[in-house]
Each structure stands twice: as C-alpha cells, then as structure tokens.
Design a protein around this motif. Structure first.
Motif, PDB file in Angstrom:
ATOM      1  N   TRP A  50       0.833  -1.209   0.000  1.00 33.85           N
ATOM      2  CA  TRP A  50       0.000   0.000   0.000  1.00 33.85           C
ATOM      3  C   TRP A  50       0.871   1.264   0.000  1.00 33.85           C
ATOM      4  N   LEU A  51       1.895   1.293   0.848  1.00 34.56           N
ATOM      5  CA  LEU A  51       2.779   2.462   0.901  1.00 34.56           C
ATOM      6  C   LEU A  51       3.560   2.614  -0.399  1.00 34.56           C
ATOM      7  N   GLN A  52       4.006   1.491  -0.989  1.00 28.75           N
ATOM      8  CA  GLN A  52       4.762   1.549  -2.232  1.00 28.75           C
ATOM      9  C   GLN A  52       3.887   2.068  -3.372  1.00 28.75           C
ATOM     10  N   MET A  53       2.631   1.624  -3.451  1.00 29.38           N
ATOM     11  CA  MET A  53       1.733   2.065  -4.518  1.00 29.38           C
ATOM     12  C   MET A  53       1.438   3.559  -4.398  1.00 29.38           C
ATOM     13  N   ILE A  54       1.235   4.045  -3.170  1.00 31.27           N
ATOM     14  CA  ILE A  54       0.976   5.475  -2.978  1.00 31.27           C
ATOM     15  C   ILE A  54       2.185   6.295  -3.407  1.00 31.27           C
ATOM     16  N   SER A  55       3.375   5.885  -2.974  1.00 31.90           N
ATOM     17  CA  SER A  55       4.580   6.628  -3.333  1.00 31.90           C
ATOM     18  C   SER A  55       4.797   6.633  -4.842  1.00 31.90           C
ATOM     19  N   THR A  56       4.558   5.486  -5.502  1.00 27.10           N
ATOM     20  CA  THR A  56       4.749   5.405  -6.956  1.00 27.10           C
ATOM     21  C   THR A  56       3.728   6.244  -7.692  1.00 27.10           C
ATOM     22  N   ASP A  57       2.458   6.178  -7.307  1.00 36.78           N
ATOM     23  CA  ASP A  57       1.404   6.921  -8.006  1.00 36.78           C
ATOM     24  C   ASP A  57       1.577   8.419  -7.845  1.00 36.78           C
ATOM     25  N   VAL A  58       1.940   8.870  -6.650  1.00 41.39           N
ATOM     26  CA  VAL A  58       2.136  10.314  -6.451  1.00 41.39           C
ATOM     27  C   VAL A  58       3.341  10.805  -7.248  1.00 41.39           C
ATOM     28  N   SER A  59       4.418  10.016  -7.284  1.00 45.12           N
ATOM     29  CA  SER A  59       5.601  10.416  -8.046  1.00 45.12           C
ATOM     30  C   SER A  59       5.322  10.453  -9.546  1.00 45.12           C
ATOM     31  N   ALA A  60       4.346   9.668 -10.023  1.00 44.02           N
ATOM     32  CA  ALA A  60       4.032   9.616 -11.446  1.00 44.02           C
ATOM     33  C   ALA A  60       3.011  10.666 -11.876  1.00 44.02           C
ATOM     34  N   LEU A  61       2.541  11.489 -10.946  1.00 43.16           N
ATOM     35  CA  LEU A  61       1.578  12.527 -11.296  1.00 43.16           C
ATOM     36  C   LEU A  61       2.206  13.572 -12.211  1.00 43.16           C
ATOM     37  N   PRO A  62       1.402  14.316 -12.983  1.00 38.24           N
ATOM     38  CA  PRO A  62       1.941  15.430 -13.757  1.00 38.24           C
ATOM     39  C   PRO A  62       2.681  16.419 -12.861  1.00 38.24           C
ATOM     40  N   GLU A  63       3.677  17.091 -13.428  1.00 32.23           N
ATOM     41  CA  GLU A  63       4.567  17.937 -12.620  1.00 32.23           C
ATOM     42  C   GLU A  63       3.800  18.977 -11.819  1.00 32.23           C
ATOM     43  N   GLU A  64       2.814  19.636 -12.431  1.00 37.70           N
ATOM     44  CA  GLU A  64       2.074  20.690 -11.735  1.00 37.70           C
ATOM     45  C   GLU A  64       1.310  20.131 -10.540  1.00 37.70           C
ATOM     46  N   LEU A  65       0.691  18.958 -10.723  1.00 37.14           N
ATOM     47  CA  LEU A  65      -0.055  18.341  -9.632  1.00 37.14           C
ATOM     48  C   LEU A  65       0.889  17.759  -8.589  1.00 37.14           C
ATOM     49  N   ARG A  66       2.044  17.241  -9.036  1.00 36.27           N
ATOM     50  CA  ARG A  66       3.010  16.654  -8.104  1.00 36.27           C
ATOM     51  C   ARG A  66       3.570  17.716  -7.157  1.00 36.27           C
ATOM     52  N   ARG A  67       3.769  18.925  -7.654  1.00 36.21           N
ATOM     53  CA  ARG A  67       4.325  19.974  -6.806  1.00 36.21           C
ATOM     54  C   ARG A  67       3.356  20.411  -5.719  1.00 36.21           C
ATOM     55  N   ALA A  68       2.084  20.133  -5.887  1.00 35.51           N
ATOM     56  CA  ALA A  68       1.082  20.541  -4.906  1.00 35.51           C
ATOM     57  C   ALA A  68       0.993  19.566  -3.733  1.00 35.51           C
ATOM     58  N   ILE A  69       1.735  18.446  -3.803  1.00 43.20           N
ATOM     59  CA  ILE A  69       1.676  17.426  -2.754  1.00 43.20           C
ATOM     60  C   ILE A  69       3.067  17.251  -2.160  1.00 43.20           C
ATOM     61  N   LYS A  70       3.123  17.222  -0.852  1.00 44.80           N
ATOM     62  CA  LYS A  70       4.373  16.937  -0.146  1.00 44.80           C
ATOM     63  C   LYS A  70       4.237  15.592   0.547  1.00 44.80           C
ATOM     64  N   MET A  71       5.198  14.704   0.296  1.00 47.59           N
ATOM     65  CA  MET A  71       5.201  13.383   0.918  1.00 47.59           C
ATOM     66  C   MET A  71       6.203  13.365   2.072  1.00 47.59           C
ATOM     67  N   GLU A  72       5.735  12.922   3.214  1.00 41.74           N
ATOM     68  CA  GLU A  72       6.598  12.754   4.377  1.00 41.74           C
ATOM     69  C   GLU A  72       6.636  11.265   4.738  1.00 41.74           C
ATOM     70  N   TYR A  73       7.840  10.739   4.869  1.00 49.75           N
ATOM     71  CA  TYR A  73       8.010   9.326   5.199  1.00 49.75           C
ATOM     72  C   TYR A  73       8.250   9.190   6.700  1.00 49.75           C
ATOM     73  N   ARG A  74       7.456   8.354   7.340  1.00 50.33           N
ATOM     74  CA  ARG A  74       7.607   8.070   8.768  1.00 50.33           C
ATOM     75  C   ARG A  74       8.130   6.652   8.926  1.00 50.33           C
ATOM     76  N   GLY A  75       9.034   6.484   9.859  1.00 49.76           N
ATOM     77  CA  GLY A  75       9.560   5.144  10.068  1.00 49.76           C
ATOM     78  C   GLY A  75      10.689   5.139  11.084  1.00 49.76           C
TER      79      GLY A  75
END
Length: 411
Positions: free
Chosen positions: A363-388
C-alpha cells in the motif's frame, strides 16, 4: 480569551519549556518519535494532557503532532543550517537582509539604492550557487581517492565515517531551502522571482543529485572497508597464534564456536555455474558433437500441408468488462483530498479506515509510486513525508511504516 483558556495555553507553553530538551531530541534525532518506555512516562503524560502527541496502536511509539512539529521546524531552521554548513547559511541570511532592503527601496522610491541592490543581489546569488556546487562536488575527491592517502585501515574507516556525516549535514542544509520559502521572499517582485524560483532551485536540485551520488559511493566504500577490517582482524588472529606456535595450522576442529569470529560463522555459500567458452576451440568441438547428436531428420516427420480454412469473423467476440481497481480508486481519493480539499492524510490510517485488502508495504509503495508519477504541476502541490525507523548502522536509511500526504501550502 477567557481566563480558563488562557490558563490552559500557559500550561501548554510551560510544558514545552519544562521538557524542551527531550522534545528537541525527539524532533532532531528520532523523527518526532517518543518511545513508550518508563523513563518517558512523565513526558508522555504531560504531552497527552495537552494533545501534543498521538499514536494509532498501543504497540506503536508516540508521535509529536504536526502543529508542534511545524513550530519546531521553524525555530530550529537556523540551527540546522548553521550546523550543516555555516558559510552557505551565512550567505543566505545576508541575502535575506538584502531582499528586505530591496523591498524598502521600492516602497520608498529610493532609485539609487534600488539600482545598487539590483547589481549586488544577482552577484551574491551567483556566489551562493557556486558555493553550493563546490560544496556538493567536493565530496567526489573522496570517492575518487578512496582515502588512499591514509595508510591505516582503521583511520581510513574513521575518516570515511566523518566525511559521511559532513555530507549528510550538507544534505540537511539543502533540504532547508524550501520552494515555498523562496516564493514568499520573491512574491510580487519579478526581479527576485527569476532568481529565487528558477536559478537557485535549479542549482540546489543539481547539487542534491551530485551529493546523493557521492553519499551512495561513500557508503559502499565504508561497507567494503569494514569488511576488509574484519578480514584483517581474522588474519591477525591467525598470525598471532602462529607467532607463538610456528607449527600451528588452522583446523576447524580446534575452533571454539562460542568465540568464533563472525567471518567464519557467517560464511556465505559459493554459487557455481557452468558456461561454455565459445572462443575455446575444444569447447566448440564439444558443442558441435552435442548439436550433431541432437539433430533430427525433420523431413521424415514433416506432415503434409493441410488445406487452409477461412475463419468467420462476422460476429464480434464478447467483450470483457474490466472492473475498476479498488486500490487505485482509493489512492485517487486520497490525492483529491490533498489537492482539492487541502487535507493532510496518513496512508496507514487511511488503509484502516477504508478497510482495504492489501498489505501495508504494498500500500505504501503504490501510494509513493502513483504520487511520483503525477503530472509535474499536480506533483508539486503534494508533499510526501516518510515516517519510520532509521537504520542503526546507516542512519540515512529508513524502514518506512507510514507515508503522510500534505498540501504544499500546509507543509
């Protein structure tokens, strides 16, 4: 504000002051985690009272809430910059003063001062960009030389470890230059927007890549040197025994397995595979004999050609309707919640709420991959923080157990 609310606020601020050292240690060294151990009971009780920490499961550690994290991130920003690289941090502080002076010159119509600042600021930014590039590429000399100028293996390992800490500190410095901060500094001034939103971010991105490559190579080198150190210690042990007993010969029957070196206990199996050398004439002859032995006269087994029968394609075959993937739909909903509704969502919590039939790592891998594959303009609007949890041996590596998606304006 009522007296009761004022008292509660003062109590919360007093709690932050009383446990400031423990909170800062958790923020700077443990990624905001506070272990649920007896020595932290008083701290946890006070922070829970003021709703400054949270956790989803009783087996998990407590996590400092985002509102407190943002405050700590703001008040420790200068400290993190100066501890990483004081020269570059000092240049950036000076530039911020120049930006303020430039706005004052514009607002007050100070033409001469404005002209002088427009000449000085680009030069200062170019110096900052050059220093950033040199700081990032300066580690390549260590990768190339592999610390060969140090003869002692143990000293070489210590120097490698020290250089790794410097590189990590510089990486922290680069991360402290946020796109949001630069946009706020240059808002409404086209002259500053070009410098702060194009040239400086481009130099930082290039330097991050160079530094990342150097970090990877230095970690590989450190691992190899540590393996060599283990082998040298093993050989030194045998040499010391032989010096006292010239007739000594290593024998596995004499090994005391309670004190056996790791190099013997953790011996890896040898993988043996056979490959034909096509450039060897003898091997070519062997392969020719083998091929001749497998050859068959296919003329005897050849079946007569059967007549061709046309295929009726007048009727369209049944179409299979593909059902939408529930996991992909859930990820799309999370992205909409972040980009359109401005919400911050945690992947681990969302998986529980949505009752998805998928294991957490996938689940975490799919979210990280899908967000990274978003168009550049939409990708810049999201910040991913990794907890661990950070690896004990390689602190830069993390065992991720949650991904937090935030809108950029709320980060």
């Amino acid at each position: 504000m009522s007296k009761g609310k004022t008292g509660s606020a003062k109590s919360a601020l007093k709690a932050l002051g009383s446990y400031s050292e423990e909170i800062l240690k958790a923020f700077l060294q443990a990624n905001g985690r506070i272990e649920d151990v007896p020595e932290n009971d008083a701290l946890i009780q006070v922070l829970r009272k003021h709703r400054m920490i949270w956790r989803l499961d009783d087996a998990d550690s407590y996590q400092i809430r985002n509102v407190v994290t943002r405050l700590l991130d703001h008040i420790t920003e200068s400290h993190r910059r100066h501890s990483a690289h004081e020269h570059i941090a000092g240049q950036w502080v000076y530039l911020q003063d120049r930006f303020d002076a430039y706005r004052i010159a514009i607002n007050n119509g100070l033409v001469e001062d404005r002209r002088n600042l427009e000449d000085e600021i680009p030069e200062r930014i170019l110096e900052l960009i050059e220093d950033i590039r040199q700081a990032a590429t300066g580690f390549n000399q260590y990768v190339t030389s592999e610390f060969a100028y140090i003869n002692n293996l143990e000293l070489r390992i210590r120097e490698n470890d020290r250089v790794l800490r410097r590189a990590h500190a510089l990486n922290v410095l680069f991360d402290s230059f946020s796109i949001t901060e630069m946009a706020e500094l240059s808002i409404g001034e086209p002259f500053l927007e070009k410098l702060l939103q194009k040239h400086l971010p481009g130099a930082l991105e290039k330097s991050r890549k160079d530094l990342g490559h150097a970090l990877f190579q230095l970690r590989k080198l450190l691992s190899r040197l540590q393996e060599e150190q283990k082998m040298v210690r093993l050989l030194s042990t045998f040499e010391a025994v032989y010096a006292n007993n010239p007739g000594f010969m290593p024998d596995i029957e004499d090994v005391d397995f309670s004190r056996c070196p790791d190099s013997i206990n953790a011996a890896a199996p040898f993988l043996i595979g056979g490959y034909a050398d096509l450039l060897d004439p003898d091997g070519e002859n062997v392969l020719s004999d083998l091929a001749n032995g497998l050859r068959r006269d296919k003329s005897e087994d050849r079946a007569p050609d059967s007549p061709r029968v046309p295929i009726d394609m007048s009727q369209e075959p049944d179409r299979e309707v593909m059902q939408p993937d529930s996991i992909q739909e859930a990820i799309s909903q999370l992205i909409v919640m972040v980009t359109e509704e401005g919400m911050s969502v945690g992947a681990k919590h969302a998986r529980t709420v949505m009752d998805l039939e998928i294991d957490l790592p996938s689940w975490l891998q799919m979210i990280s991959t899908d967000v990274s594959a978003l168009p550049e303009e939409l990708r810049r609007a999201i910040k991913m923080e990794y907890r661990g949890v950070h690896d004990e041996r390689y602190p830069d590596n993390m065992y991720v157990n949650d991904v937090i998606l935030r809108p950029v304006h709320a980060s």
